[in-house]
Scaffold this motif. Structure first.
Motif, PDB file in Angstrom:
ATOM      1  N   PRO A   1       0.825  -1.213   0.000  1.00  8.07           N
ATOM      2  CA  PRO A   1       0.000   0.000   0.000  1.00  8.07           C
ATOM      3  C   PRO A   1       0.850   1.248   0.000  1.00  8.07           C
ATOM      4  O   PRO A   1       1.860   1.333   0.691  1.00  8.07           O
ATOM      5  N   ALA A   2       0.448   2.221  -0.789  1.00  6.06           N
ATOM      6  CA  ALA A   2       1.166   3.496  -0.850  1.00  6.06           C
ATOM      7  C   ALA A   2       0.547   4.451   0.146  1.00  6.06           C
ATOM      8  O   ALA A   2      -0.564   4.236   0.614  1.00  6.06           O
TER       9      ALA A   2
ATOM     10  N   PRO B   1      -1.346   7.943   1.329  1.00  2.00           N
ATOM     11  CA  PRO B   1      -2.462   8.614   0.673  1.00  2.00           C
ATOM     12  C   PRO B   1      -1.984   9.483  -0.479  1.00  2.00           C
ATOM     13  O   PRO B   1      -0.957  10.165  -0.374  1.00  2.00           O
ATOM     14  N   ALA B   2      -2.710   9.446  -1.580  1.00  2.00           N
ATOM     15  CA  ALA B   2      -2.299  10.193  -2.765  1.00  2.00           C
ATOM     16  C   ALA B   2      -2.432  11.684  -2.519  1.00  2.00           C
ATOM     17  O   ALA B   2      -3.442  12.149  -2.029  1.00  2.00           O
TER      18      ALA B   2
ATOM     19  N   SER C   1       5.050   8.046   5.958  1.00  2.00           N
ATOM     20  CA  SER C   1       4.559   7.363   4.755  1.00  2.00           C
ATOM     21  C   SER C   1       5.111   8.104   3.536  1.00  2.00           C
ATOM     22  O   SER C   1       4.774   9.260   3.295  1.00  2.00           O
TER      23      SER C   1
ATOM     24  N   GLN D   1       6.056   9.014  -0.443  1.00  2.00           N
ATOM     25  CA  GLN D   1       5.404   8.971  -1.747  1.00  2.00           C
ATOM     26  C   GLN D   1       6.108   7.962  -2.650  1.00  2.00           C
ATOM     27  O   GLN D   1       5.460   7.314  -3.473  1.00  2.00           O
TER      28      GLN D   1
ATOM     29  N   LYS E   1      -6.603  -5.141  -4.650  1.00  2.00           N
ATOM     30  CA  LYS E   1      -6.516  -4.467  -3.352  1.00  2.00           C
ATOM     31  C   LYS E   1      -7.858  -4.530  -2.607  1.00  2.00           C
ATOM     32  O   LYS E   1      -7.895  -4.720  -1.382  1.00  2.00           O
TER      33      LYS E   1
ATOM     34  N   ASN F   1      -4.460   0.176   3.430  1.00  2.00           N
ATOM     35  CA  ASN F   1      -5.128  -0.379   2.248  1.00  2.00           C
ATOM     36  C   ASN F   1      -6.371   0.436   1.902  1.00  2.00           C
ATOM     37  O   ASN F   1      -6.617   0.753   0.740  1.00  2.00           O
TER      38      ASN F   1
ATOM     39  N   GLU G   1      -5.552   3.741   0.393  1.00  2.00           N
ATOM     40  CA  GLU G   1      -5.109   3.612  -0.996  1.00  2.00           C
ATOM     41  C   GLU G   1      -6.286   3.339  -1.931  1.00  2.00           C
ATOM     42  O   GLU G   1      -6.346   3.883  -3.037  1.00  2.00           O
TER      43      GLU G   1
END
Length: 842
Positions: free
Chosen positions: A3-4, A6-7, A104, A106, A281, A317, A320
């Motif tokens: 999981p990345a 938050p955008a 977290s 990018q 996901k 998750n 994302e």
């Protein structure tokens, strides 16, 4: 794919890093802290750097906010702190016993770069995922463990499952052993080998082996290791992991979790998802959530802390998933297009609404700034017009889900909802406005306990609450929205109240109706407290208080108390316009009637009514004190278990004693001074100006008076003492007097003292055919009220007419009534002959 974070929109850096080079997206991070509920709170987005900080005497991690360059984080890299790298883009550590931090990133490259700096300070190999033991151990235990550098796992064979289970169980109490066990499981691909044995055990129906596998897999969960979770939750392994957890040794029969997930729980793509990563996901998150909620046994206090990484895995998750869906414009466009398309069948629409509801529920994992962007996206896609369409449909389940979505929008951004409804009011009729649809659903709630109505009333309260309204340089949301609400929506809200109070008792008094009216009264009471001229104008012009007080005759004590609380809130404002309205319409009568009907019972109704009169006494509200004593003293004088009413009488007598000149004009002048009244002519001019002003153009604080006061002259303002004197003269001139003290089963004159001609009977419950004032059946004090004497003397009739039509009209709140209201405003009050003669002589 891990999981990345938050955008967030990329920006060029503005924070210097070690070596003097400008930051790029590699160093772009979000700072999270773990709250008491074991959820991650977002502390902001910025750029991270590592450098020596003189004040902290060591290499430190610094994060500066990308918005303003302020310092979000300044943390010294402590040589003994355990740092963990998770999911390739997360670095997590504890600064204190209950203060966990996470960065977290990018990009994975930025995470690796900072991780190397941390490992360099601590003298560790950057290939590790954790730099230190999580908990201090005794020296003896540390010495024993350090004597063997690694942990040897038994060969993964069916015959050695018991040995493996014992090894896992013995390693859990020791942080260092847990660390070594986790590394061994990662390095040797051990989990996949265990899952292969699981298939063998199932084929052989080897229950003992399956029980051992349950203990082993449960123990691996308690290792709290992201790298292991990524293997276990992968597409190829997760169902086998769930299978292992079906064979709990403490249960006589295995659970059927896999059967539920594959056969019962169906994944519906209401709108096709083209991104395979997103689809995977969603599947993964659902299954992991299922493991956490349904499969794993309820953790002990010790185990709860050891599952924190599992909570974090699900949290990131969800973040994302929301981010990926939010960025997929085609997906959202198709979603809203099908939602509002009349050709969409009901089953499909229900699935679409349920998806949108779940989408909004997932957004609750986002932090405020991300959630703001999320709801702005939905707003731009047209979520509010879509909800309006959905709420107008017949399907109750669809409407219920739409209501839940609406609650998310109102709770997060009420201003956005207010702006929308004010814009749509310019194009649509009142009955299809979004807020009116919500009010109608509240009124029509079929639940006996009105669960949905309670939720909707809470949302309405949020929307009309001035505390969360914005004010800018060129417009005030409070002025605009409240003007809109009282013009377009208030009549819909009060319709059940007005429809149920046309007589002198509620026309419908079942429990569900009483609950609904109590909810409406709660909101109206809130409006009295927080709104200004809007609610005052509405109450006085529509005679709302008199209609509310009809509910004091309800058999449901909670509703009667709600009505009383509404009046108490009005009296608590000590507003002379309200006071004059109460006195003109004799609106203490229902309260006194309820008080006497309650008898000697010492209950909440008794206490609440006494408290209201006590407030009038303590605050020395002179106009109300005089009104109560003049009109209701005979009914209240025998109440001696509290001193409230005798205290009111004393206040009233003190007011009279202060009058130097017994003449009416002088007394009126002095009493007006006591009320802080200004010159009557000035007051008349102000009232005339107020009524010539359009309601929508008014600002807070403007005077509000009943329509009947529009043409009021100085002579019309009969203060309580002059009325008392008039009644005294009438009393002397009449042939017979009837006193009413305790029998209040029928309606009677508010003064509780009526004079009749010799030809009349004293039956207070008989009906009269005398004409009522137009539009006011059973108005207090009107000659034709049910229960008034069969034949009222002329002077008494004239006296009762002091209460003006504007104060008595029993309006049912329909828009067409406005023209009649305007006509009523132009009518003069009817004065008693005795009063006119006295005024002429002066």
């Amino acid at each position: 794919q891990p999981p990345a974070p938050p955008a967030v929109a990329s920006q060029s850096g503005g924070c210097a890093v070690a070596g003097g080079r400008m930051t790029d997206t590699r160093r772009r991070v979000k700072v999270y802290t773990l709250n008491e509920d074991r959820q991650w709170d977002d502390r902001g987005t910025g750029h991270v750097s590592s450098c020596y900080v003189e004040r902290l005497k060591g290499m430190s991690l610094l994060v500066r906010a990308e918005s303003d360059g302020s310092l979000l984080l300044e943390s010294k890299i402590n040589p003994n702190t355990a740092y963990q790298k998770q999911q390739d883009t997360l670095i997590v550590w504890s600064e204190a016993e209950n203060y966990d931090l996470a960065l977290s990133f990018q990009e994975k490259a930025g995470c690796d770069e900072i991780w190397e700096k941390i490992c360099q300070v601590q003298g560790k190999d950057p290939s590790v995922d954790i730099t230190q033991d999580l908990v201090d151990e005794s020296e003896e235990e540390r010495f024993d463990d350090m004597s063997s550098p690694g942990l040897e796992l038994p060969s993964c064979e069916l015959s050695r499952l018991e040995e493996i289970a014992e090894l896992v169980a013995s390693s859990l109490p020791s942080p260092l052993r847990r660390e070594k066990l986790a590394l061994a499981l990662e390095n040797e691909g051990y989990i996949k080998k265990l899952l292969e044995i699981f298939h063998v055990c199932e084929d052989l129906e080897n229950i003992e082996g399956l029980h051992h596998l349950y203990e082993i897999i449960k123990g691996i969960f308690l290792l709290n290791r992201t790298a292991l979770f990524e293997v276990m939750f992968s597409e190829e392994c997760i169902m086998d992991v769930i299978g292992c957890l079906e064979y709990d040794p403490s249960l006589s029969q295995s659970r059927k979790h896999r059967e539920f997930l594959t056969k019962t729980a169906k994944f519906k793509e209401v709108i096709p998802i083209s991104d395979p990563e997103l689809k995977q996901k969603i599947h993964q998150t659902y299954r992991v959530q299922y493991i956490q909620d349904m499969v794993l046994p309820t953790p002990s206090v010790f185990e709860e802390n050891m599952l924190s990484t599992l909570h974090s895995f699900i949290f990131f998750n969800k973040v994302e998933i929301v981010g990926m869906l939010q960025e997929d414009e085609k997906f959202l466009t198709d979603l809203f297009a099908q939602l509002t398309d009349e050709a969409t069948d009901e089953e499909k629409r229900q699935e679409l609404v349920n998806f949108l509801k779940e989408f909004c529920a997932f957004s609750q994992t986002l932090q405020p700034q991300n959630r703001d962007a999320f709801f702005k996206t939905l707003s731009n896609m047209g979520i509010l017009p879509a909800l309006e369409v959905i709420l107008g449909m017949d399907d109750a389940q669809v409407r219920s889900a739409a209501t839940d979505i609406f609650s998310y929008l109102v709770e997060y951004n009420p201003s956005m909802v207010r702006e929308f409804v004010m814009q749509e009011a310019q194009q649509n009729d009142d009955d299809i406005l979004l807020i009116n649809l919500i009010i109608e659903h509240m009124i029509c709630d079929t639940d006996p306990e009105l669960g949905g109505a309670v939720l909707l009333m809470g949302l309405l309260r949020t929307l009309v609450d001035p505390e969360n309204m914005l004010a800018t340089a060129n417009k005030t949301e409070k002025t605009e929205f409240l003007g809109f609400f009282y013009k377009h929506c208030m009549h819909v809200l009060t319709a059940p109240l007005l429809a149920n109070t046309t007589e002198d008792k509620p026309s419908k008094d079942d429990f569900q109706t009483a609950q609904l009216l109590a909810l409406i009264l709660e909101l109206l009471t809130f409006c009295v407290e927080h709104h200004t001229y809007h609610i005052k104008n509405y109450i006085i012009n529509k005679d709302i208080l008199r209609r509310v007080l009809v509910l004091m005759a309800s058999k449901h004590a909670f509703l009667a108390l709600c009505a009383l609380r509404f009046k108490r809130k009005i009296i608590g404002l000590k507003d002379e316009f309200y006071n004059r309205y109460i006195m003109k319409s004799f609106l203490f009568e229902p309260v006194v009637k309820a008080f006497l009907n309650n008898g000697s019972r010492y209950n909440l109704m008794n206490s609440a009514i006494i408290e209201m009169f006590e407030f009038i006494r303590v605050e020395d509200i002179k106009s109300l004190t005089a009104h109560v004593i003049e009109n209701y003293w005979k009914a209240l004088e025998d109440v001696d278990y509290v001193q409230t009413f005798k205290g009111l009488k004393l206040r009233f007598e003190q007011q009279r004693e202060r009058q130097d000149n017994p003449k009416l004009d002088s007394m009126r002048s002095i009493l007006r001074n006591h009320r802080y009244r200004r010159d009557a002519r000035t007051l008349e001019d102000e009232e005339e100006m107020w009524f010539n002003t359009d309601e929508d153009d008014m600002e807070d604080g403007e005077a509000v008076v009943p329509p009947s006061d529009k043409t009021k002259n100085d002579e019309d303002i009969m203060d309580p003492i002059s009325k008392f004197m008039e009644r005294k003269k009438l009393k002397e001139s009449e042939e017979k007097e009837v006193l009413l003290k305790t029998n209040l089963s029928g309606r009677q004159s508010p003064s509780f003292k009526l004079s009749f001609s010799s030809g009349t009977k004293s039956n207070l419950t008989s009906q009269s055919s005398a004409s009522n004032l137009p539009g006011s059946p059973g108005s207090p004090g009107s000659p034709g009220s049910p229960g008034s004497p069969g034949s009222v003397s002329k002077s008494t009739s004239q006296m009762a007419a002091i209460t003006t039509k504007g104060g008595l009209v029993g309006l049912v709140d329909y828009p067409d009534d406005d023209e009649e209201d305007d006509e009523d405003e132009d009518k003069e009050e009817t004065l008693p002959l005795s009063k006119k003669a006295k005024l002429d002589s002066s």
